[in-house]
Enzyme design. Sequence first.
Site: not given
Ligand code: S3P
Length: 433
Positions: A170, A316
């Site tokens: 993210q 996840d």
């Molecule tokens: C996601 C990144 C992950 C994941 C989330 C979706 C994404 O989070 O846990 O369900 O779509 O980029 P983080 O970037 O906080 O690890």
Amino acid sequence: MSADWIASRGGPLHGELLVPGDKSVSHRAIMFGALAEGVTRIDGFLEGEDTRATAAIFRQLGVRIEAPSDGVRIVHGVGLHGLQPTDEALDCGNAGTAMRLLAGLLAGQRFDSTLVGDESLSKRPMRRVIDPLAAMGAMIESNDGSAPLRIRGGQALHGVDATLPVASAQLKSALLLAGLYAEGETRVHEPHPTRDYTERMLTAFGVPCEFAPGFAAVRGGETLHATDVSVPADFSSAAFFIVAASLVPGSELLLRRVGMNPRRTGLLQVLRLMGADIVEENAGEQGGEPVADLRVRHAPLHGIEVPVEHVPDMIDEFPVLFVAAACATGATVVRGAAELRVKESDRIATMATGLRALGIKVDETPDGATIHGGSLHGGSVESHGDHRIAMAFAVAAQLADGEVRIGEIANVATSFPGFDALACRIGMELRAG
Ligand code: S3P
């Protein structure tokens, strides 16, 4: 409003199933379709509350998005500079991906905007995205590091060479999206490689994007060209059934067309180390992503030390891995997973508390836990509004010797609408309580 499930031991699990579309890919397809020149058709779009929140936000920003049938969206792109301001707050609901990616995207607009979220999202850490965006010239005010985020438009962003403090797709994606609006090049280094959907999808939309595991870079001012997106089935949704079929004696399930991006499938490696019987069939490609059918047969599992290098590739999947560990012989040790404490709930604490309520010994540590395999009993557990916790305990109940009441399950609709119906179709016992 709070809703509960009552789940209990069902029969062996049998059948073929196709789980809903990938959440990460669905969010990005709406975002990139909106910023593109031309019309993007999305097939296999996840009809979940999180991804619908993203679509609703882009409608508020002036993008026409049609929904001619379930799982299909037609996005009429407005180009990189075509979004329209709105006075209303943009509501991300429960979706961390929406809020963090949009923080980057909106930082590059000429207008101000405000991102809000539900109670859980309003507690999640946002400084991790605000600070690196600020280093690019963004102006974002927060409520002491949490949502609401007030994003000041009209800032001149500039590229940076950033090393992220946490492995998070993210954050990486937020910087790359801001980078589309920045002068020069934005280069992002990660402490561990994370899912690369932003990089792959930017490439599919015709934006030159350099990337390798743990690194990504874009230049500002490139044009996105509309392209059709075919969303694979979400590995994270498949994970509940992969574990359920592994655990329930006599089971054999075929999960069809599951997204197999290696940055997502760490759980497969770990379950195989624990003794699982999972065969990949019909390997192929869908929308530029690897997919395969997964045939899962029951097999006795044993505890292991989860290799730390797999953690980001299964971030996840820990709630359901904890359930697998609870049913395995011996202890399973998880380390290097402190990120679990800042997900939709504190997933280490929520799983440890719930498993203990069902008779399993769990020792918590700051960045993981040791789960001692044992026998699951009936009882009451709380999911704290966390979709993946609720579904993980529905799987646990299939092995319990009594009924399990699972509290606060409404948010399952954020990522997996129809989980309960699908679960019952293949032989799990689950009903509204
Ligand atoms: C996601 C990144 C992950 C994941 C989330 C979706 C994404 O989070 O846990 O369900 O779509 O980029 P983080 O970037 O906080 O690890």
